[in-house]
Scaffold this motif. Structure first.
Motif, short mmCIF file in Angstrom:
data_model
loop_
_atom_site.label_atom_id
_atom_site.label_comp_id
_atom_site.label_asym_id
_atom_site.label_seq_id
_atom_site.Cartn_x
_atom_site.Cartn_y
_atom_site.Cartn_z
N ALA A 59 0.81 -1.22 0.00
CA ALA A 59 0.00 0.00 0.00
C ALA A 59 0.84 1.26 0.00
O ALA A 59 0.32 2.35 -0.23
CB ALA A 59 -0.93 0.00 1.21
N ASP A 60 2.13 1.14 0.25
CA ASP A 60 3.03 2.29 0.32
C ASP A 60 4.18 2.05 -0.64
O ASP A 60 5.13 1.34 -0.32
CB ASP A 60 3.52 2.48 1.75
N ALA A 61 4.12 2.65 -1.81
CA ALA A 61 5.12 2.41 -2.84
C ALA A 61 6.53 2.77 -2.38
O ALA A 61 7.51 2.16 -2.81
CB ALA A 61 4.77 3.21 -4.10
N ALA A 62 6.64 3.73 -1.46
CA ALA A 62 7.96 4.17 -0.99
C ALA A 62 8.67 3.09 -0.19
O ALA A 62 9.90 3.15 -0.01
CB ALA A 62 7.83 5.44 -0.16
N THR A 63 7.93 2.08 0.33
CA THR A 63 8.55 1.03 1.14
C THR A 63 8.99 -0.17 0.32
O THR A 63 9.61 -1.09 0.87
CB THR A 63 7.58 0.54 2.22
N LEU A 64 8.70 -0.18 -0.97
CA LEU A 64 9.07 -1.33 -1.79
C LEU A 64 10.58 -1.34 -2.02
O LEU A 64 11.22 -0.27 -2.03
CB LEU A 64 8.31 -1.29 -3.12
N PRO A 65 11.19 -2.52 -2.18
CA PRO A 65 12.65 -2.64 -2.20
C PRO A 65 13.27 -2.14 -3.50
O PRO A 65 13.62 -2.92 -4.39
CB PRO A 65 12.87 -4.14 -2.01
N ARG A 66 13.43 -0.84 -3.61
CA ARG A 66 14.02 -0.24 -4.81
C ARG A 66 15.46 -0.71 -4.98
O ARG A 66 16.19 -0.91 -4.01
CB ARG A 66 13.98 1.28 -4.70
N GLY A 67 15.85 -0.86 -6.22
CA GLY A 67 17.19 -1.31 -6.53
C GLY A 67 17.32 -2.81 -6.67
O GLY A 67 18.31 -3.31 -7.19
N GLU A 68 16.31 -3.55 -6.21
CA GLU A 68 16.29 -5.00 -6.37
C GLU A 68 15.83 -5.36 -7.78
O GLU A 68 14.94 -4.72 -8.34
CB GLU A 68 15.34 -5.64 -5.35
N GLN A 69 16.41 -6.39 -8.34
CA GLN A 69 16.03 -6.89 -9.66
C GLN A 69 15.35 -8.25 -9.52
O GLN A 69 15.84 -9.12 -8.78
CB GLN A 69 17.26 -7.01 -10.57
N PHE A 70 14.22 -8.42 -10.21
CA PHE A 70 13.47 -9.68 -10.19
C PHE A 70 13.09 -10.06 -11.61
O PHE A 70 12.88 -9.20 -12.46
CB PHE A 70 12.22 -9.55 -9.33
N THR A 71 12.98 -11.37 -11.84
CA THR A 71 12.48 -11.84 -13.13
C THR A 71 10.98 -12.08 -13.09
O THR A 71 10.31 -12.00 -14.12
CB THR A 71 13.18 -13.15 -13.54
N HIS A 72 10.43 -12.40 -11.88
CA HIS A 72 9.03 -12.75 -11.73
C HIS A 72 8.46 -12.09 -10.47
O HIS A 72 9.18 -11.95 -9.47
CB HIS A 72 8.83 -14.26 -11.61
N VAL A 73 7.18 -11.73 -10.53
CA VAL A 73 6.46 -11.22 -9.37
C VAL A 73 5.16 -12.02 -9.24
O VAL A 73 4.42 -12.17 -10.21
CB VAL A 73 6.13 -9.72 -9.50
#
Length: 318
Positions: A59-73
């Protein structure tokens, strides 16, 4: 595969973690508002090799792990377990806003695939034992606040289609129905969980309504397997029903639970209904589309009930 899983601390997430302990599929990161609490409560689920828990809130985009790379969500947050504790507006905002935040994050992190766990609630009021197909365009009444969950899931699905068009993200939708298994809460609004709780700890198994609505149940192991396959190779831009096509009435379910777990206990149905009514409330999926991917149902309902009851006894619950 490097996977970000939201909702990892809920029923779907626990089912997936148990399945992946047997069938390792990815390097998994779980997004959680309180990772330490989850580790303390479920050390058995945190034994998955390479598992990481990241602090964040959809619910809070600012808390998402920026800088992390993923292939799947795999977006499995905002399920139906705790939803009734929210107002309809809070529920809508959680589902729609959270999905958009995760889609933005998926694009920014370079993800190729995105699986949304949606719901059979997107079809609105269903009747009868004939399973609903994915091409059914019926939906919940958008003018009824009590339909916020189903309407929001429809909107979240549409966001997936828009992000696929705008960014090339391979979005897939899993429309999930009803489930049972060791991680199902026995003290919320799920009828089968309440019946298993009653069979283990009450004087009688209580059906609060008339027992006539039709339901079907998939074991959580099959749920986790189906979600994993849809994440890996479901067709982009498509929705798939996830659940069992085998219908039975809620009253029949109560008696089935009684016969398997507590043969000497009575079943009490608190309301009377018209069993001969032309239409009966139903919540049954047609799963032919998923079966065409080679998916199967490996757990019978009887075995699923026994497994759930055995797990509850082992925890000395409820």
């Amino acid at each position: 595969m490097k996977l970000l899983l939201t909702g990892g601390t809920g029923f779907f997430g626990k089912a997936l973690l148990r399945y992946w302990q047997q069938q390792p599929a990815a390097d998994v990161c779980i997004l959680s508002r309180d990772p330490e609490r989850f580790r303390a409560a479920h050390p058995d689920l945190c034994r998955l090799p390479g598992l990481r828990l990241l602090r964040g809130d959809i619910a809070d985009a600012a808390t998402l792990p920026r800088g992390e790379q993923f292939t799947h969500v795999l977006h499995a947050a905002a399920d139906s377990t705790l939803g009734p504790q929210l107002t309809p507006l809070q529920r809508y905002d959680q589902i729609v806003g959270g999905t958009r935040n995760l889609l933005d994050f998926a694009v920014a992190s370079g993800a190729r695939r995105f699986l949304l766990t949606s719901s059979g609630a997107v079809y609105g009021r269903l009747t009868g034992a004939t399973g609903v197909r994915e091409d059914c365009l019926q939906m919940p009444d958008p003018l009824e606040p009590g339909q916020a969950y189903g309407v929001a899931k429809r909107a979240a699905e549409h966001l997936c289609a828009l992000y696929r068009q705008a960014h090339g993200l391979e979005t897939v939708v899993a429309r999930c129905f009803a489930f049972v298994g060791p991680d199902l809460p026995l003290d919320v609004h799920f009828a089968i969980g309440n019946f298993i709780r009653d069979a283990l700890a009450a004087d009688a198994i209580v059906v609060n309504g008339d027992g006539l609505p039709l339901r079907s149940y998939m074991h959580q192991h099959d749920l986790a397997h189906w979600l994993t396959v849809l994440l890996e190779r479901g067709a982009a831009g498509e929705a798939y029903n996830v659940g069992s096509p085998d219908a039975l009435s809620v009253g029949e379910l109560a008696h089935r639970v009684r016969d398997l777990l507590a043969p000497d206990k009575p079943v009490r149905v608190l309301a009377r209904g018209d069993a001969a009514a032309a239409t009966r409330n139903g919540y049954i999926p047609n799963v032919e589309k998923a079966l065409a991917l080679g998916l199967t149902l490996n757990w019978s309902l009887d075995d699923a009930i026994r497994d759930t009851g055995a797990a509850a006894r082992a925890r000395r619950l409820p």
